[in-house]
Write a protein that holds these residues in place. Structure first.
Motif, PDB file in Angstrom:
ATOM      1  N   PRO A  95       0.827  -1.212   0.000  1.00  0.00           N
ATOM      2  CA  PRO A  95       0.000   0.000   0.000  1.00  0.00           C
ATOM      3  C   PRO A  95       0.859   1.260   0.000  1.00  0.00           C
ATOM      4  N   HIS A  96       0.592   2.161  -0.954  1.00  0.00           N
ATOM      5  CA  HIS A  96       1.349   3.397  -1.105  1.00  0.00           C
ATOM      6  C   HIS A  96       0.464   4.589  -0.752  1.00  0.00           C
ATOM      7  N   SER A  97       0.996   5.484   0.056  1.00  0.00           N
ATOM      8  CA  SER A  97       0.247   6.676   0.446  1.00  0.00           C
ATOM      9  C   SER A  97       0.163   7.653  -0.725  1.00  0.00           C
ATOM     10  N   VAL A  98      -1.078   8.033  -1.109  1.00  0.00           N
ATOM     11  CA  VAL A  98      -1.268   8.946  -2.247  1.00  0.00           C
ATOM     12  C   VAL A  98      -1.990  10.229  -1.858  1.00  0.00           C
ATOM     13  N   TRP A  99      -2.513  10.306  -0.630  1.00  0.00           N
ATOM     14  CA  TRP A  99      -3.238  11.507  -0.169  1.00  0.00           C
ATOM     15  C   TRP A  99      -3.142  11.550   1.341  1.00  0.00           C
ATOM     16  N   VAL A 100      -2.701  12.678   1.902  1.00  0.00           N
ATOM     17  CA  VAL A 100      -2.548  12.812   3.351  1.00  0.00           C
ATOM     18  C   VAL A 100      -2.989  14.204   3.772  1.00  0.00           C
ATOM     19  N   ARG A 101      -3.750  14.262   4.869  1.00  0.00           N
ATOM     20  CA  ARG A 101      -4.053  15.527   5.520  1.00  0.00           C
ATOM     21  C   ARG A 101      -3.720  15.387   7.006  1.00  0.00           C
ATOM     22  N   ASP A 102      -2.849  16.263   7.484  1.00  0.00           N
ATOM     23  CA  ASP A 102      -2.380  16.168   8.865  1.00  0.00           C
ATOM     24  C   ASP A 102      -3.456  16.604   9.857  1.00  0.00           C
ATOM     25  N   SER A 103      -3.292  16.160  11.095  1.00  0.00           N
ATOM     26  CA  SER A 103      -4.157  16.608  12.177  1.00  0.00           C
ATOM     27  C   SER A 103      -3.731  18.010  12.607  1.00  0.00           C
ATOM     28  N   PRO A 104      -4.586  18.736  13.338  1.00  0.00           N
ATOM     29  CA  PRO A 104      -4.200  20.069  13.814  1.00  0.00           C
ATOM     30  C   PRO A 104      -2.922  20.057  14.650  1.00  0.00           C
ATOM     31  N   ASP A 105      -2.749  19.034  15.493  1.00  0.00           N
ATOM     32  CA  ASP A 105      -1.484  18.888  16.227  1.00  0.00           C
ATOM     33  C   ASP A 105      -0.674  17.816  15.511  1.00  0.00           C
ATOM     34  N   GLY A 108      -1.865  -1.995   6.409  1.00  0.00           N
ATOM     35  CA  GLY A 108      -1.406  -3.242   5.807  1.00  0.00           C
ATOM     36  C   GLY A 108      -2.342  -4.400   6.071  1.00  0.00           C
ATOM     37  N   GLN A 109      -2.929  -4.454   7.260  1.00  0.00           N
ATOM     38  CA  GLN A 109      -3.842  -5.554   7.582  1.00  0.00           C
ATOM     39  C   GLN A 109      -5.101  -5.511   6.723  1.00  0.00           C
ATOM     40  N   ILE A 110      -5.555  -4.305   6.364  1.00  0.00           N
ATOM     41  CA  ILE A 110      -6.688  -4.214   5.433  1.00  0.00           C
ATOM     42  C   ILE A 110      -6.312  -4.830   4.092  1.00  0.00           C
TER      43      ILE A 110
END
Length: 273
Positions: free
Chosen positions: A120-130, A150-152
């Protein structure tokens, strides 16, 4: 041979020019291209190209098949293409808007990972406020046995693509957890995840917890993973918590549109097996 422009603004950054030219040649050959062809096309010394390929592969911009040695776009380059090209259809815009809505609801780091035979490759990320101390980068490739994402994939991805990754990871995971973590336990874990349509994990080293749910495309085929994660001290880790319910609702209510990953399909890195 690739023509060089006479633009004086570019004359001082020859290394950047060479990187751009190499990436352009690789992207023009979706089936993969050899070092020799890259060097010949650009009129560069093969040893110099070899050094560039090593650096670009280490940065995950390129992927080099260990058997054929052919070079293809890597996960970080694919993620950049996704960000540049992937959101131009109405369906994709609606999908991304829904992701932003879920991110605002949960107030935790939220990521989309695309399944490929390399993992699984990360293609979209939005960080949390902290922002988490643990950096969650675009293009990151996650293991199957030690992460919620990975388990999914372990549970929903095609078994013939999952098997070589499990073969590679299992000895290390058994060394960490003991001999009781064997292939039977891997099968039980996959069955549990399929039943819940959720997975969760904790990284005790970085004090990060995560919950993941599967994503499917318009043909109801497994596409990838939606994951939310945050500091373990306050993250809603329960199966019936807000994070789990939010991910389950999104997974059941939204299918990944065809053009969300526009530009990824032709250049996905091959699996290791």
């Amino acid at each position: 041979m690739v023509k060089k422009t006479g633009n004086p603004a570019r004359s001082g950054i020859g290394a950047a020019d060479k990187v751009a030219d190499i990436l352009a040649v690789v992207c023009a050959h979706a089936e993969g291209v050899s070092l020799t062809v890259i060097a010949r096309t650009l009129g560069l010394d093969a040893a110099l190209v070899h050094r560039y390929l090593n650096s670009l592969t280490a940065a995950h911009l390129l992927h080099r098949d260990p058997r054929s040695k052919l070079v293809a776009p890597g996960p970080a380059l694919l993620a950049a293409r996704q960000a540049a090209e992937g959101h131009y259809t109405r369906q994709s815009a609606e999908f991304v808007a829904a992701l932003h809505g879920l991110h605002q609801q949960l107030q935790e780091t939220l990521s989309v990972l695309r399944w490929t035979p390399a993992g699984p490759h990360s293609v979209w990320v939005r960080d949390s406020p902290d922002t988490l101390a643990l950096t969650y980068r675009l293009g990151a490739v996650l293991p199957l046995l030690s992460t919620a994402s990975g388990q999914i994939c372990l549970a929903f991805a095609p078994p013939d693509e999952v098997r070589p990754l499990v073969d590679r990871e299992l000895p290390r995971r058994r060394a960490e957890l003991g001999p009781q973590f064997n292939r039977w336990r891997v099968q039980e874990l996959a069955a549990e995840v399929r039943k819940r349509r959720l997975a969760r994990g904790r990284n005790f080293l970085h004090r990060v917890s995560a919950i993941s749910a599967p994503l499917f495309d318009a043909e109801r085929r497994f596409w990838g993973v939606l994951t939310t994660l945050g500091p373990s001290g306050r993250f809603p880790y329960g199966w019936r918590g807000e994070a789990a319910r939010g991910l389950q609702a999104f997974s059941g209510g939204y299918l990944v549109p065809d053009h969300f990953d526009h530009g990824l399909g032709a250049g996905l890195p091959p699996g290791p097996g």
